[in-house]
Design a protein around this motif. Structure first.
Motif, short mmCIF file in Angstrom:
data_model
loop_
_atom_site.label_atom_id
_atom_site.label_comp_id
_atom_site.label_asym_id
_atom_site.label_seq_id
_atom_site.Cartn_x
_atom_site.Cartn_y
_atom_site.Cartn_z
N TYR A 170 -3.57 5.80 3.68
CA TYR A 170 -3.73 7.22 3.41
C TYR A 170 -4.96 7.50 2.58
O TYR A 170 -5.64 8.51 2.75
CB TYR A 170 -2.50 7.71 2.62
N ALA A 171 -5.23 6.57 1.67
CA ALA A 171 -6.35 6.79 0.75
C ALA A 171 -7.68 6.58 1.44
O ALA A 171 -8.73 6.82 0.87
CB ALA A 171 -6.23 5.85 -0.45
N PHE A 172 -7.65 6.09 2.66
CA PHE A 172 -8.87 5.82 3.39
C PHE A 172 -9.21 7.04 4.22
O PHE A 172 -8.38 7.52 4.98
CB PHE A 172 -8.62 4.62 4.30
N PRO A 173 -10.41 7.58 4.10
CA PRO A 173 -10.73 8.74 4.92
C PRO A 173 -10.67 8.34 6.39
O PRO A 173 -11.43 7.48 6.83
CB PRO A 173 -12.16 9.09 4.52
N VAL A 204 -2.04 2.98 1.08
CA VAL A 204 -3.42 2.51 1.08
C VAL A 204 -4.19 3.14 2.24
O VAL A 204 -5.30 3.63 2.09
CB VAL A 204 -3.47 0.97 1.17
#
Lengths: 302, 744, 304
Positions: free
Chosen positions: A142-145, A140
């Motif tokens: 990781y998916a956040f810039p 999760v």
């Protein structure tokens, strides 16, 4: 994919840990490029941390006293890297900027290292549902810039203190570390030496942090070396957004940002810090590559 | 060392890149420029180009070329009548009657009349519109109270009130507050303090007395249209807000329905008899008669002899109606404005966006998106044809504009380039022929001004004073000792500032900006009553009467007096003396940091104080300074037209932009005297005394008058440079024979 | 394979939900609001504006409204611009894609080229030179490189425009600036990937068969050797969109990257949540595509 094929020689390495490190050191020394980059990095660090003292003692330059009447001047004998628009010596500013940039790089990486190793090793060793949840959390995040994450948090905390900067940069770089460590531990946890330890009643935590983690040191060192320059670039990016360290303090990031802005007028404001920063990042990357070649059997040259 | 090679290569590139244009002009010049087309670098994307909504420096110039109004801007930046052909002002300067030209038209062919002005003014003041331009209209009769949603027309005789009275709502009676208010005082204050009940919240939303419902489907249309021409329908039972009544017998209602979606809501006309429900008819309100002279929220003392009627009315007896506003339509071409007090600035505001109407038919259908090219209806010299978000907007000369014959450009392009260096580079390589004044990268200034080249400025670069002041402000709750604030003022040598910022800034210790006296002509100096040795600035004023304002001297650099004041401060404050404190500033402009660092350095040198700096993101900065969470901060204030009251009003007690929290009775007294004075020149004297109090009590530290920096290609003509930076872009033209003229 | 993909999809939805929730709450915790300005408006007017955007409701109710919108793929209305979030995305995303694709193409072509060149001449001066250049790409921040390129190619030589995104010539500098760092990474990945494959048994067999080195590299080793590059392209494509912020700034390109930062500084809550949700959907989709491509490229996975 090829992890399992590599695990056999690793078990035997554990029996002769000294030879692993000696072996690596020997290989590293043979890589002249990596060694000279390592030396270069230490030279720059020395330059940054000791340089300002010398400048202060010998010529009385401190990098903070302003001389608006002098303003920006091109490199000269009295100011080797020129001065900025407030008349401050760029060489001393570059050294001071280096202190902060290098400290940020090291501390943030250390933070990432501690969180990442603890997280990854625990996930892998405990396994099962726990592992799945812990790694999902990593996914999760990781998916956040990550840059957006840092900007938002800085806006929320309304601070630009160095400590927060360390913590935040560490907090976004530990993810990779956790994944790497997890992978390594996964491949080690069922090895004979671990089972042997378990058989003689060594506690889980003991096994994990005394026996398994030290065996993952190679990749960790490599990754840590490579993440220092990444952190430095991130810090520079934050400076570009105006979220770097507070004036009158400066890091390479803030200096380079200022310089890029003035490139058409006072190019030396970019050239000095830009060159030193570029060299540092370059040297650390090369050193990291060398360490990888020396330490990581996966890419070891035949 | 292999690693150095790329670095050396980079160095070579950098050094090659830094060579500057060596001709007379910074930008590339075109020998034969296209005389029909002006390409202009705007400083960024305007959020709105709706005259009711826009406040941004990126949007205002664009609405000025698209929307006509009572007046446009002349080349000197003062208003020049367009739709208003002439006007009369009453003796007490409270009634203004404008006679409008009869050939003004919208781009869809409909005549532009006094009704359009009234609609536009009411729209800005409607609380639902949420316009930031409303403040300028508070001076109209009932303007502020209407904008706050607190003024009502009484629609039926009831108690002390008669139909047609205008009242102010004091509070809505809700049963709980009512019950508590009937308790004995001690018990009531207990409730109020402990639970916060029984206290009327003056800013709280109140029940909407204009809510209406219908059991039929409502068909929204333009005034007087048939049901079949409806552009939207509202389902039965839905609650709408009645905005105004219209038609010959006030038998049509203009309503707003918040339907969500991209436009958030929709407006339209329906016959009044379609309504059969009034949801808040029974809600009770405490109301009071409005004192003719008093404007709530403006700190003017009430007239002690005036005893307003008070009473309780229900929602069904009250209507929020634009009729109560001081804006009346006598006929299609006669508009009357009424103000609460003698007003000196209506003439100055004639060219402002508050008097540039918006087209009701377009706004009704798409309240948010009516400015998109496919929806827009304009009234000015140019019409929007294309809009590429965050890139550019294309305009074409409008054939329906009443003065189209005198517009020389055929096309106008606005490039929305917010990155300053990118804009300057784009100008330099010939992408645009002129740049806005507020977007010059500070790092280019030493080059443009010639400081860096050791020569003259480039010929296409102009610096001029601007009607704006840069100042530091003290939070007087933290810095409550006047001597401390004065010491900091005396300790600051402002003359270094232009040398650091390179923008020709005018160092000042006065709050009102203006033109340096040394730059005035002998005639202008005579008007101001000063000789050429007088230091500082003077403000030339054209409207309402030709006059001049010379601000008081202020607390300029004086190290000795700084020490005296410092000693006094130390003595009086004792242990509370702040040996170290923080200057806050916002990010986004390099100059703020340079000035903060300079002050840090000066105050250490002169006064031995340890000052630290903290920069904050803009929104955070606004919040923390508004909350009083700062010691020293920076701000700028730009006047919209020349006149000291525009500048000084921000330091009134509790004024929303008075972040210093300073509140001074003497200042209030002089300022209020000034506002009540119908004679403009006497008024200026009162205001000068008010500024004197401000500067001597020093809640602020003015540092410099802003300057405007313009880049314009030599063939761009009449893109005027004036003190308020009001540029009539539509009057500009391009001189294809410029090169020959240059040689003459 | 199918089960893996379904698992990924469920995980992806969870990720999107988590990102949406986080972004919803975190920016509201920051000081200041979307309608605070230097020039204040009456309190009541401020409340009226806030009511238009439902900011007067309790936080949980706003969250519920946000989630129910999200399910219907309604991302809400910007609080600073007269547009919905989808309109903003629809205007700016195609520009970002155009820039990103060009940058990625630049990075892939030159990166793989450099990597293959270096791997096929391992430890030679060419290898060192190519890898030094790749490292140089990684070491220079784009906000330094961009102005240098502009100074040289636009202002000095006058070959290319310094700003805006109109026509092919204006796309060269931004995509080179944006692509250089990815070129460096791809060059290094493809070199090490290729080196590893060249040591595999099947490549040794091919060599033993007497095939020329060129055939071995280009026909046999490269497919497997470039797997790490393929894995990298997914996150790289996503990073190009957010990471393009700097390049968009410098070259004044109206792409999506701008809103990731502007929405935070302007406290435009729906836009931040909207672009982040859009970004995570995009990332999940890309990773999904990479998984599929991986299965296609690597016969060992395809078999399972």
């Amino acid at each position: 994919m090829s992890q399992t094929q590599e695990s056999a020689p690793r078990a035997s390495q554990h029996q002769k840990p000294k030879s692993l490190w000696a072996d690596a050191w020997r290989r590293l020394k043979k890589n002249r490029m990596a060694v000279s980059c390592g030396l270069l990095f230490f030279a720059i660090a020395f330059f940054c941390f000791v340089g300002p003292l010398i400048a202060k003692l010998l010529v009385g330059l401190d990098g903070t006293s302003q001389n608006p009447a002098l303003g920006a001047t091109a490199p000269s004998w009295s100011h080797w890297m020129g001065t900025d628009s407030l008349g401050r010596d760029m060489m001393v500013r570059t050294m001071q900027g280096g202190q902060i940039a290098i400290t940020v790089g090291l501390v943030a990486t250390a933070t990432a290292l501690i969180i990442g190793v603890a997280w990854g090793a625990t996930a892998a060793y405990v396994g099962g549902r726990t592992d799945e949840i812990m790694m999902r959390i990593v996914d999760v995040m990781y998916a956040f810039p990550n840059v957006v994450f840092v900007i938002v948090i800085m806006a929320v905390l309304d601070t630009q203190s160095l400590v927060v900067l360390f913590a935040l940069l560490g907090a976004i770089t530990w993810l990779n570390m956790a994944r790497i460590v997890r992978g390594q531990v996964m491949s080690l946890r069922n090895q004979e030496f671990v089972e042997a330890a378990r058989a003689i009643g060594v506690s889980n935590a003991n096994i994990l942090f005394r026996h398994i983690v030290p065996n993952t040191a190679g990749p960790i060192i490599v990754y840590a070396t490579l993440s220092i320059p990444t952190v430095m670039l991130l810090e520079a990016f934050l400076s570009f957004l105006g979220l770097g360290v507070q004036a009158p303090q400066a890091s390479w990031g803030t200096l380079v940002t200022e310089g890029a802005d003035m490139i058409a007028v006072y190019p030396w404001i970019l050239v000095g810090p830009g060159l030193v920063m570029g060299l540092t990042i370059f040297a650390l990357n090369f050193l990291g590559d060398g360490l990888r070649d020396a330490l990581d059997p996966q890419t070891r040259k035949d | 060392m292999q690693g150095t090679r790329p670095a050396v290569a980079a160095l070579a590139v950098v050094l090659a890149a830094c060579s500057l244009p060596d001709g007379d002009y910074f930008g590339e010049v075109d020998e034969n420029p296209d005389p029909t087309h002006l390409r202009w670098c705007n400083s960024g994307e305007p959020e709105y180009i709706d005259t009711a909504m826009t406040t941004s420096t990126t949007g205002v110039p664009l609405i000025h070329i698209m929307f006509d109004g009572l007046a446009e801007y002349a080349l000197d930046g003062s208003p020049k009548p367009t739709i208003a052909q002439d006007w009369e002002v009453s003796e007490d300067r409270r009634t203004f009657t404008f006679h409008l030209r009869d050939d003004a038209k919208w781009s869809n062919g409909r005549p532009l009349t006094a009704h359009d002005f009234r609609y536009h003014i009411a729209r800005i003041l409607q609380p639902e519109t949420g316009s930031r331009n409303a403040e300028q209209l508070w001076r109209l009769k009932n303007g502020l109270n209407f904008n706050r949603g607190r003024v009502r027309l009484v629609t039926a005789d009831s108690g002390d009130f008669e139909e047609g009275d205008i009242v102010e709502i004091i509070q809505e009676i809700d049963p709980l507050t009512q019950a508590v208010s009937e308790l004995p005082d001690e018990v009531r204050s207990l409730f109020a303090n402990m639970f916060g009940v029984g206290v009327a919240d003056p800013g709280a939303a109140i029940a909407n007395s204009n809510a209406r419902t219908s059991s039929e489907t409502l068909n929204l249309r333009d005034l007087g249209d048939d049901q079949a021409d409806a552009y939207e329908t509202i389902p039965p039972g839905a609650e709408v807000t009645l905005i105004e009544l219209g038609g010959g017998d006030r038998d049509w209602a203009y309503v707003y329905y918040p339907m969500g979606g991209a436009d958030l809501g929709i407006y339209g006309w329906v016959p009044v008899d379609k309504f059969d429900g009034e949801p808040n008819a029974d809600v009770e309100f405490v109301v009071r008669e409005i004192e003719p002279e008093h404007v709530p929220g403006e700190n003017l003392e009430r007239d002690p002899d005036f005893e307003p009627r008070e009473g309780t009315l229900t929602g069904s007896e009250l209507l929020m109606d634009p009729e109560v506003l001081g804006v009346k339509v006598l006929d299609d071409h006669t508009l009357v404005l009424e103000t609460h007090r003698p007003s000196q600035h209506i003439e100055n505001l004639m060219s402002s966006r508050i008097f540039r109407p918006t087209p009701r038919e377009a706004v009704s259908r798409n309240p948010r998106r009516w400015t998109e090219p496919q929806n827009i209806v304009t009234s000015g010299p140019f019409h929007l044809t294309e809009w590429y978000e965050r890139d550019r907007m294309e305009f074409e000369a409008s054939p329906t504009f009443w003065d189209a014959d005198n517009i020389r450009l055929e096309r106008f392009t606005s490039y929305q380039i917010d990155q300053q260096a990118a804009a300057a580079n784009y100008y330099r390589t010939g992408g645009c022929s002129a740049m806005t004044s507020n977007n010059m990268p500070s790092s280019f200034l030493p080059v443009l001004s010639g400081d860096k080249r050791g020569g003259d400025p480039y010929k296409d670069y102009t610096v001029a004073p601007y009607l704006g002041i840069y100042y530091m402000m003290f939070n007087v709750e933290e810095f409550d000792n006047v001597h401390l604030r004065r010491a900091l003022n005396f300790a600051t040598d402002r003359t270094e500032i232009p040398r650091m910022l390179h923008g020709g800034e005018i160092p000042t210790s006065q709050f009102n900006p203006g033109t340096p006296i040394e730059d005035l002509s002998a005639e202008e100096r005579a008007r101001c009553g000063v000789d050429e040795d007088h230091e500082g600035v003077a403000l030339l004023i054209e409207e309402p009467v030709e006059s001049c304002y010379v601000p008081p001297e202020g607390l300029g650099y004086d190290p000795e007096r700084a020490q005296e004041e410092l000693a006094l401060a130390r003595e009086q404050m004792g242990e509370d003396f702040p040996e170290s404190f923080t200057i806050r500033y916002n990010q986004g402009a390099e100059g703020h940091q340079i000035i903060a660092q300079y002050l840090q350095h000066e105050w250490k040198k002169e006064l031995g104080l340890d000052v630290s700096l903290q920069s904050q993101e803009w929104q955070t900065y606004l919040q923390s300074t508004a909350d009083g969470n700062f010691e020293v901060g920076r701000l700028g204030w730009i006047g919209s037209f020349p006149g000291p009251s525009e500048m000084l009003r921000i330091f009134r007690c509790g004024a929303p932009n008075n972040r210093t929290r300073w509140c001074n009775d003497d200042f209030e007294h002089h300022y209020t005297e000034g506002l009540r004075e119908p004679d403009y020149k006497k008024r200026l004297e009162h205001l000068r005394e008010a500024e004197e109090v401000l500067l001597e009590d020093a809640p602020i530290l003015p540092t410099h008058v802003y300057t405007q920096k313009h880049l314009q290609k030599p063939y761009v003509r009449d893109l005027a440079i004036n003190l308020p930076d009001n540029v009539p872009h539509h009057r500009a033209w391009i001189d294809p024979d410029w090169a020959e003229r240059e040689e003459d | 394979m199918l089960k893996l993909l379904i698992n990924r999809l469920i995980g992806g939805i969870f990720v999107i939900f988590a990102v949406a929730t986080f972004s919803f709450f975190v920016l509201r915790a920051a000081p200041g609001g979307p309608f605070d300005d230097e020039v204040s408006v009456p309190e009541q007017v401020q409340r009226n504006i806030e009511a238009q955007y439902h900011l007067d409701e309790p936080l949980l109710q706003q969250y519920g409204r946000f989630l129910s919108g999200l399910v219907r793929l309604d991302l809400g209305h910007s609080m600073q611009r007269p547009q919905t979030v989808w309109e903003i995305v629809a205007q700016s995303f195609p520009v970002s894609v155009q820039l990103g694709v060009l940058a990625l193409a630049f990075a892939t072509i030159f990166g793989v080229g450099l990597g293959v060149l270096a791997a096929s001449r391992q430890n030679s001066i060419i290898d060192h030179g190519a890898m030094s250049f790749a490292l140089f790409g990684i070491s220079v921040p784009s906000f330094v490189l961009g102005p240098i390129l502009i100074g040289f190619f636009s202002l000095q030589l006058g070959w290319l425009p310094p700003a805006r995104f109109e026509g092919f010539s204006s796309m060269i500098l931004p995509s080179a600036t944006l692509g250089l760092i990815f070129m460096g990474i791809i060059a290094r990945l493809s070199r090490s990937g290729l080196l590893e494959t060249l040591r595999q048994d099947y490549v040794r067999t091919a060599r033993a068969k007497g095939l020329s080195e060129r055939t071995v590299v280009w026909k046999h080793a490269i497919r497997l050797g470039l797997l790490p590059v393929v894995t990298f392209l997914g996150p790289a494509a996503a990073a190009l969109i957010t990471g393009s912020f700097v390049v968009e700034q410098i070259f004044q390109i109206p792409g999506l990257g701008f809103y990731f930062v502007a929405s935070i500084t302007e406290r435009d809550y729906p836009v931040l949540s909207g672009v982040l949700v859009f970004y995570s959907i995009f990332l999940v989709a890309l990773n999904f595509a990479v998984d599929v491509a991986y299965g296609f490229l690597d016969p060992r996975i395809r078999g399972r």
